[in-house]
Every structure is written in C-alpha cells, then in structure tokens.
Design a protein around this motif. Sequence first.
Motif, PDB file in Angstrom:
ATOM      1  N   PRO A   1       4.748  -6.552  11.980  1.00 23.54           N
ATOM      2  CA  PRO A   1       6.024  -5.834  11.897  1.00 23.54           C
ATOM      3  C   PRO A   1       6.338  -5.475  10.442  1.00 23.54           C
ATOM      4  O   PRO A   1       5.971  -6.201   9.505  1.00 23.54           O
ATOM      5  N   LEU A   2       7.027  -4.380  10.242  1.00 25.28           N
ATOM      6  CA  LEU A   2       7.343  -3.943   8.878  1.00 25.28           C
ATOM      7  C   LEU A   2       8.202  -4.964   8.136  1.00 25.28           C
ATOM      8  O   LEU A   2       8.095  -5.100   6.913  1.00 25.28           O
ATOM      9  N   SER A   3       9.049  -5.683   8.855  1.00 25.41           N
ATOM     10  CA  SER A   3       9.917  -6.666   8.209  1.00 25.41           C
ATOM     11  C   SER A   3       9.128  -7.818   7.600  1.00 25.41           C
ATOM     12  O   SER A   3       9.635  -8.527   6.724  1.00 25.41           O
ATOM     13  N   ARG A   4       7.868  -8.001   8.043  1.00 25.34           N
ATOM     14  CA  ARG A   4       7.050  -9.090   7.504  1.00 25.34           C
ATOM     15  C   ARG A   4       6.023  -8.602   6.486  1.00 25.34           C
ATOM     16  O   ARG A   4       5.222  -9.407   5.986  1.00 25.34           O
ATOM     17  N   CYS A   5       6.009  -7.342   6.196  1.00 31.32           N
ATOM     18  CA  CYS A   5       5.105  -6.809   5.167  1.00 31.32           C
ATOM     19  C   CYS A   5       5.770  -6.969   3.806  1.00 31.32           C
ATOM     20  O   CYS A   5       6.402  -6.044   3.274  1.00 31.32           O
TER      21      CYS A   5
ATOM     22  N   VAL B   1       2.993  -8.904  -1.854  1.00 34.20           N
ATOM     23  CA  VAL B   1       2.379  -7.869  -2.683  1.00 34.20           C
ATOM     24  C   VAL B   1       0.872  -8.101  -2.785  1.00 34.20           C
ATOM     25  O   VAL B   1       0.425  -9.226  -3.036  1.00 34.20           O
ATOM     26  N   GLY B   2       0.098  -7.066  -2.561  1.00 38.83           N
ATOM     27  CA  GLY B   2      -1.348  -7.149  -2.653  1.00 38.83           C
ATOM     28  C   GLY B   2      -2.050  -7.500  -1.356  1.00 38.83           C
ATOM     29  O   GLY B   2      -3.268  -7.350  -1.263  1.00 38.83           O
ATOM     30  N   ARG B   3      -1.302  -7.945  -0.365  1.00 42.96           N
ATOM     31  CA  ARG B   3      -1.924  -8.318   0.913  1.00 42.96           C
ATOM     32  C   ARG B   3      -2.108  -7.068   1.778  1.00 42.96           C
ATOM     33  O   ARG B   3      -1.329  -6.125   1.705  1.00 42.96           O
TER      34      ARG B   3
ATOM     35  N   GLN C   1      -1.513  -1.818   1.714  1.00 42.58           N
ATOM     36  CA  GLN C   1      -1.121  -2.899   0.810  1.00 42.58           C
ATOM     37  C   GLN C   1       0.330  -2.718   0.377  1.00 42.58           C
ATOM     38  O   GLN C   1       0.809  -1.593   0.224  1.00 42.58           O
ATOM     39  N   VAL C   2       1.008  -3.836   0.174  1.00 46.12           N
ATOM     40  CA  VAL C   2       2.393  -3.821  -0.288  1.00 46.12           C
ATOM     41  C   VAL C   2       2.421  -3.642  -1.802  1.00 46.12           C
ATOM     42  O   VAL C   2       1.627  -4.266  -2.531  1.00 46.12           O
ATOM     43  N   ARG C   3       3.320  -2.772  -2.255  1.00 47.68           N
ATOM     44  CA  ARG C   3       3.474  -2.545  -3.696  1.00 47.68           C
ATOM     45  C   ARG C   3       4.956  -2.380  -4.025  1.00 47.68           C
ATOM     46  O   ARG C   3       5.711  -1.809  -3.239  1.00 47.68           O
ATOM     47  N   GLU C   4       5.338  -2.865  -5.181  1.00 46.02           N
ATOM     48  CA  GLU C   4       6.712  -2.705  -5.653  1.00 46.02           C
ATOM     49  C   GLU C   4       6.803  -1.433  -6.490  1.00 46.02           C
ATOM     50  O   GLU C   4       6.121  -1.308  -7.514  1.00 46.02           O
TER      51      GLU C   4
ATOM     52  N   GLU D   1      12.037  -0.104  -4.893  1.00 45.58           N
ATOM     53  CA  GLU D   1      11.841  -0.340  -3.474  1.00 45.58           C
ATOM     54  C   GLU D   1      10.429  -0.852  -3.226  1.00 45.58           C
ATOM     55  O   GLU D   1       9.532  -0.679  -4.045  1.00 45.58           O
ATOM     56  N   THR D   2      10.265  -1.482  -2.069  1.00 45.90           N
ATOM     57  CA  THR D   2       8.956  -1.973  -1.645  1.00 45.90           C
ATOM     58  C   THR D   2       8.332  -0.953  -0.716  1.00 45.90           C
ATOM     59  O   THR D   2       8.974  -0.504   0.245  1.00 45.90           O
ATOM     60  N   VAL D   3       7.088  -0.579  -0.986  1.00 45.60           N
ATOM     61  CA  VAL D   3       6.407   0.437  -0.192  1.00 45.60           C
ATOM     62  C   VAL D   3       5.045  -0.083   0.235  1.00 45.60           C
ATOM     63  O   VAL D   3       4.512  -1.044  -0.324  1.00 45.60           O
ATOM     64  N   LEU D   4       4.504   0.549   1.257  1.00 49.62           N
ATOM     65  CA  LEU D   4       3.125   0.321   1.670  1.00 49.62           C
ATOM     66  C   LEU D   4       2.278   1.465   1.146  1.00 49.62           C
ATOM     67  O   LEU D   4       2.644   2.639   1.312  1.00 49.62           O
TER      68      LEU D   4
END
Length: 553
Positions: free
Chosen positions: A76-80, A83-85, A156-159, A165-168
């Motif tokens: 789910p997006l709420s659990r992404c 960072v880096g995973r 991957q998650v990035r700030e 904001e946090t983005v994929l």
Amino acid sequence: TPELFSPEAPSTSHACPTLQAEEGGVVLQATTEGVLCSQESTNTHRSPTTKRPRISEEPVVPAGSRTNRLQSPVTPLSRCVTVGRTYSVLVVVVCPCHLKEIKAKSGPSAGTFVPLASIVVMDHSGTEMKVVLWRQAAFWVLTVNAGDVLLITGLQVREDRWRGETVLQSTFRTKLLNLGHTSTLHSGPHHVDADLLSSLCSFVREQRPLLVSLPCRPVQKLDRLPYVTLRMLRVNTLVHALLQVTHSYVSSDWRNEAESRSRSAVQMKAVVSVEQPGGQQGVLILWGSAVDWLGRFHRNKNTVWDFHILLVREGLTSDLFELHSTPWSSVKALDLTDRRVQEFQRAQSSWTGSRRPVELDLDTLLSQKYSGEVELRVQIWTFKFQDVLPSQNPVQPVLDSSTPLDAIVAVLSGDITYTGCARCYSELDTDANGIYVPCYPCLPHTAVCRFYRPGVLMISERGCSKISVQVPPVPLQKILKAPPDRLQRSSALDPLVKHIQVAAERIHHLLSNPRKTFSITLQSHFLCDENSIPISQDFTLLDFQFPSCVSSL
C-alpha cells in the motif's frame, strides 16, 4: 506497434505473437494482460574501457514471458516510507503530467538532458502519491491516462527536498503494466491479487466517480493514423497534420529559472503557432530533441510541413486542444510540386482572398457605421504616445508637422517602451525584488519582450471629419522600423546612426506633409443604441503602407 497506445488488450481468440515495439531503449508490449512498459538493457556491446552503468543485470528472456517478472508483493502507498527500499504498487492514475527533459546538474549524467515525467496515483486506501519516471521510463507516460489501473514494480522511495514531499521514483528495474481503464476492467492477471484489484476498482467507483466517467483512450493503428484539421482534434489521439508555421519561441525564461542554484533541472520546449486554410489556428508544443526543428522552420518560411505522429492533449490554460511532439514524431517539408501543397495553398489563397479588407472612404465608414476590417486612404495630422499611468508621469506631447526633429528624439528618449508578455503584449509589473510577475492568463507561456507603448494617430480624408486611431505595439514597431529595446544602439545599416534617430526620422516624414496620402488597414467597431445612434466607436490600426520614398529610410 499501434495498439501500444491503448490499454485495450489484443484479442486472444487465436494464437498470435506478442506485439512489441522498441525505440530508444523504451520497450512497449501489448500482451493479453495489458500494455507492458519496460526498459531495454543497455549493457550490450559495451566497450570494456567504459564505466559500468547502473542497470539491471537480468538475463535475457523471451518477450512473451516478461510479465512473469511482475510477480512481486504489492505494498500500500501508506507503507512506502523507507527511503531507498524497492516497492511494487497497484494504483489508479489520478493525473499524468506532460513529458519533458531536464538538464542534470550533478552525478554521472551532469550536463546532459534527461527525460522526466511524473504521475499522481492513488491506491485502494485513498492515499495519493507522486511517481517520478526517469530516462526511458519517462516515455511511459504517453501510454497512460487518468483512470487507468497500473501495476508498477521496482519503485524506490525518495525525499524531494525541493518540494518537501516523499515520492516514488523509477529505477532501471522498474516495469509498468497498464491493466486498463477502471470503467472497463473486470479481472486482472493471475499474479495480481483479485481481492485487492476489486477493492481498488470499488473505491474508485465510489469515491472518485469522475475518474470512472472519463472516456477511454481510443485504439489506434500507427500505420493508419488520419490527417486532421485543427478544428477536428480529439484529445489523447495520435494524428498526422499538414501545417504552416507562423511563429515560434523557446521557453527560455523557464530554463533560466531552473538553472539557478536552488534547482537542478531545466525544461526544454518550444511553442509553435501553426495554421491551416480557413483561418484555422493552433499550437504545437515541441519537446526535447524536437526543438531542433525550429532551425528548419526559420530557414523555410511559408513552407507546408508534413508532421507525423503528434499527440493531441488538452491545453493547460484554455479549452483548446494542443498538438505535442512525441519520441516517434517526425516532420518534413513538402515539395512545391506535391499535390497536397497545391491544394493547401489553393485553399489558403481562396480563404485569404475572401477576407480582404473592405475598401471604403472615411465618410462612408462613418455614415454606414461599418464594423470590420477597412482599407482607407488618409492623411496623417498628429501622432502621440498614450499617457503612462500613474498620473504623476508627464503627459505625452502631441507631435505634428511643426514639431522639429530634435523634439521627436526627445519624446523617443522618454518613457515610451515597456516590458510585456510576448504572447498578449500586456504590460507586466514587478515584485519587490524587481522580478517580473508572470502573465497568468498566458501561462505556461512566460516569455517577455520589450514593446513600444501604444500610440494614437489623428487622420482625415480630403478635409472630412478627423478620427483617432489606436496604434498597438506591433504595428507601431513596423512604422518606426526600430527595435524598442535597442533605441540607443547603432543601426545595422549605418554604425553612425542610432535606432532612435531612424525612428525619429520616420515620424518626421510621417507628419511633415499633412496632404500626403497613406494607405492604412484598420479594425472599426461601432456600438449603437436601438435607434442606430453610435454610443461608442473604436478604430485600431492593423497595417500601415508607406510610400516607397519613406520605406527606404
């Protein structure tokens, strides 16, 4: 292949090879499960001395089995949040953005232009997040539409420190499978959780009914794309078009803003005004390498251009549709002997001839209260620049046949120019830091130019009543024959003569003999009451023809 631009899967009633297209490292496949977007491996044929690129070292597998690599658990997006995973997500598209190119400021790609696109997505919990697609993956945005259900792996998650904001973001292992539009999707691939997919579709139908009501993108065949007119454009379709280029500019202001130290990217695009017979006007947006076409447009004016594979998109600031270049777009100039060129020019000439200005004398114009384009032969009595607000600025003097040349130069040395929007010519204000405020009605077009302030001509014809004619900035520059931003610089024809002197002499010759006749074209507009009594009348100059003796100055 043609079907790759639609999420509709090909028929499975008989065995057929998987439809696949590869262009510049972008791999698109039309499979029985949907449209699969992936990236071509670039580690083949590499020189042993070159630096090893950061790419996936996956083994080569048959094209038809590439969807098997999408079998990874969906998060789910709420659990992404880590960072880096790397994550895989099942989402619906809320809003895809336009494809663009940025100039990398750091890293191994510093100094090069990199494709970039982003998609705002939402999952079954209602969480929204932005997915940023880099390099080859950026071109996938051309295959998605609002309301499409996507399975994306290898994100991957990035700030994003610039926007907070946090983005994929995509990686070299990222793949995207477009399952289809929410309104038509009833089942998904076997490796997608059926309950999760059903939950997502139900949530969208209940909470975002507008996404469900959006029309699906029509299926098109690239070898059968139609040639369209600018009045018959349909959004999210690929088309061919025969067009003439009338004006173009590059959004250099965006580039300068992006090149500041607080930002690490630059958007490259060009806005091209195009036309077709019958007065059809349109806008063509060139992205990335297609900007290089501008040189050909400038060298071959009045040429009919054959554009292939343009994408129709909704305008950002208006209800009008725009044409956008794609990575597969091409253009060529048609030969004058081509039958299509002859038909194009014949239709253009027929329409131009039918809209020629009406030739009238001034008395007839005023008595008939004619509204429209009118061609007149008149004498010029006076000229003045419009007064500048606020009122504490000095009133602009009226110039006539008795005004000496030095006085005209003094007027031109005053406040008779301004910086305005390059598209609508409106004057722009500055903020507290001296930065020009954008012209909001014309966004995203942000180019600025220097213009003359509008002027007013007092004209008459054979001693009849005099009228005032408004002179907009563009016709005024044609009259003065001097660029407004270079008045104090030397003329190209004579280094000893400045542009301000050229403009002053033009005005002096214009007013020196009130009996001299000039041919002008103006737009007249009469507003009358129920008794045909004029309430107001406006006259705006469209064109001004000088006698040959004045034109040579």
